[in-house]
Design an enzyme around this catalytic site. Sequence first.
Site, mmCIF file in Angstrom:
data_model
loop_
_atom_site.group_PDB
_atom_site.id
_atom_site.type_symbol
_atom_site.label_atom_id
_atom_site.label_comp_id
_atom_site.label_asym_id
_atom_site.label_seq_id
_atom_site.Cartn_x
_atom_site.Cartn_y
_atom_site.Cartn_z
ATOM 1 N N PRO A 290 -0.821 0.204 -6.270
ATOM 2 C CA PRO A 290 -0.611 -1.079 -5.559
ATOM 3 C C PRO A 290 -0.817 -1.371 -4.141
ATOM 4 O O PRO A 290 -0.430 -0.076 -3.462
ATOM 5 C CB PRO A 290 0.882 -1.407 -5.930
ATOM 6 C CG PRO A 290 1.649 -0.164 -6.159
ATOM 7 C CD PRO A 290 0.539 0.807 -6.725
ATOM 8 N N ARG A 292 -0.748 -4.660 -1.910
ATOM 9 C CA ARG A 292 -0.362 -6.028 -1.583
ATOM 10 C C ARG A 292 1.378 -5.773 -1.645
ATOM 11 O O ARG A 292 2.019 -6.267 -0.805
ATOM 12 C CB ARG A 292 -0.861 -7.208 -2.356
ATOM 13 C CG ARG A 292 -0.326 -8.376 -1.819
ATOM 14 C CD ARG A 292 -0.715 -9.575 -2.634
ATOM 15 N NE ARG A 292 -2.112 -9.660 -2.953
ATOM 16 C CZ ARG A 292 -3.169 -10.031 -2.560
ATOM 17 N NH1 ARG A 292 -3.096 -10.574 -1.400
ATOM 18 N NH2 ARG A 292 -4.556 -10.052 -2.861
ATOM 19 N N CYS A 360 -13.863 -21.137 16.629
ATOM 20 C CA CYS A 360 -15.059 -22.497 16.513
ATOM 21 C C CYS A 360 -15.296 -22.630 15.001
ATOM 22 O O CYS A 360 -16.558 -22.270 14.644
ATOM 23 C CB CYS A 360 -16.215 -21.970 17.375
ATOM 24 S SG CYS A 360 -15.714 -22.186 19.264
HETATM 25 N N1 LLP Z 1 -6.873 -0.574 -6.862
HETATM 26 C C1 LLP Z 1 -8.287 -1.174 -6.660
HETATM 27 C C2 LLP Z 1 -9.615 -0.307 -7.319
HETATM 28 C C3 LLP Z 1 -8.411 -2.242 -5.941
HETATM 29 O O1 LLP Z 1 -9.663 -2.691 -5.821
HETATM 30 C C4 LLP Z 1 -7.473 -2.848 -5.220
HETATM 31 C C5 LLP Z 1 -7.714 -4.025 -4.448
HETATM 32 C C6 LLP Z 1 -6.146 -2.384 -5.513
HETATM 33 C C7 LLP Z 1 -6.203 -1.167 -6.197
HETATM 34 C C8 LLP Z 1 -4.878 -2.904 -5.111
HETATM 35 O O2 LLP Z 1 -4.645 -4.149 -5.439
HETATM 36 P P1 LLP Z 1 -3.430 -4.829 -4.708
HETATM 37 O O3 LLP Z 1 -2.107 -4.308 -5.546
HETATM 38 O O4 LLP Z 1 -3.322 -4.903 -3.386
HETATM 39 O O5 LLP Z 1 -3.510 -6.178 -5.289
HETATM 40 N N2 LLP Z 1 -8.789 -9.105 0.214
HETATM 41 C C9 LLP Z 1 -8.101 -9.880 -1.057
HETATM 42 C C10 LLP Z 1 -7.640 -8.811 -1.922
HETATM 43 C C11 LLP Z 1 -8.837 -7.707 -2.600
HETATM 44 C C12 LLP Z 1 -8.236 -6.627 -3.200
HETATM 45 C C13 LLP Z 1 -9.244 -5.560 -3.520
HETATM 46 N N3 LLP Z 1 -8.784 -4.603 -4.482
HETATM 47 C C14 LLP Z 1 -6.902 -10.454 -0.461
HETATM 48 O O6 LLP Z 1 -6.817 -10.874 0.706
HETATM 49 O O7 LLP Z 1 -6.360 -11.237 -1.343
#
Ligand code: LLP
Length: 442
Positions: A290, A292, A360
């Site tokens: 994780p 986020r 902008c």
């Molecule tokens: N593992 C892999 C292979 C991933 O691609 C990601 C996130 C994670 C783990 C972690 O996921 P999390 O627990 O953070 O949800 N920029 C986007 C989020 C893109 C996530 C990309 N991959 C946003 O701001 O919502």
Amino acid sequence: MLLGTQRVNARGHLEIGGCDTLDLAREFGTPLYVMDEATIRGNCRALRAAYAKRYPTSLMLFAAKAFINMAICRIMDEEGMGLDLSSGGELYTALKAGFPLERAYLHGNNKAPWELELALDHGVGRIVLDNEREMALLQELAAARGRVQDVLLRLSPGIKPQTHSYIQTGQIDTKFGMGISTGCAMNGLRTALTMPNLRIVGLHCHIGSNIMGLDSFEMAARMMIRFAAHVRDELKLTICELDLGGGVGVRYTPDQEPPSAEDYAEAVITGLHDELAKYDLPPLLLLQEPGRSIVGEAGTTLYTIGTIKDVPGIRRYVSVDGGMSDNPRPALYEAKYSTLVANKPEAPLTQKVTIAGKHCECDNLIFDADLPDVASGDLLAVQTTGAYNYSMASNYNRFTKPAVVLVNDGQAELIAARETLDDLLSHDVIPERLQKSCAACG
Ligand code: LLP
């Protein structure tokens, strides 16, 4: 809504990690990312404990893409976390921070030769291969070094979780991984098995990000174990590691109820235990990665309010001194945020306004924010900006990236300096034929 160590202090100001946010703004300037160390560490500990008690052979990785710099790598090391690294740049950051790379997993769907070389040369524990091109490339590079590299294969289980379509990654129609139902996953494994310098230790999937429901995580766990059983029967290959990715959501607004680490672990491990027993498979190393949910709620962005403009009878725009360069998420994913006026967080809410950035662009950060009466010079705190804000920040309109401070127990320490105007010029090159002698360009 107050998150983590946020509270209203005796001066009537928003405090984070025991630090008065007005003092932080005065000392470090705005916009400013404030990261609450106790919340980050608490999230790591809660996650590790939730898994360890239900399934002792587990390793928790932090998905560095959510927020990475050298200080965070140090914290993750101290907390016993591994790292999910998605690029050579993230890998280089971890390397320079002294992170033990045997606990690092290198991801990516289009890895460059230099990224694989960096990983091989610095002992990255596992490389998560996305496709057959990467297998061939890694085989060649590992053979040239006389090394056998442990690898996982990224699969697409064909699960579409409920979240913004731009951050769904587990479905069959995706650039990530090899589909189980299309046969690509089994074919990919067959190919990898012919490569003597790759040792297949495990399987990986990541179904998407900012997911609030637990069903799809449990379903992914079950499908991956079923596939592992199929692999055993078909290829006589034992899967020793299963990395189920990240993806748990966080609280951006008070109405959201993200799952706790306990609920997350319970759902995943229930699915895992059931299927392992059903298919008579031995226990394997379980990984989650994780991002986020480890850092999201730990971050707050402080802005100074500037222009306040009324469009009569329609809307009031309250502009702040940042915007889409420090937080592109509202523009990209229609992301919602909550806000407090840090110098008077308890003042009665009297108006609905739109919080606008200063680019902008129509870079509104929050539509319909409930605010008290505000004036130019007030300090606005936007909450839950710890994930995918600093890491996605840009220099659009030649804005300098804000500083990041780590707060804990009344102490505030800089972990990323504010970019300067000269930083912006530091990569510019004027070819000689375009140069003119003037005092300003030196
Ligand atoms: N593992 C892999 C292979 C991933 O691609 C990601 C996130 C994670 C783990 C972690 O996921 P999390 O627990 O953070 O949800 N920029 C986007 C989020 C893109 C996530 C990309 N991959 C946003 O701001 O919502």
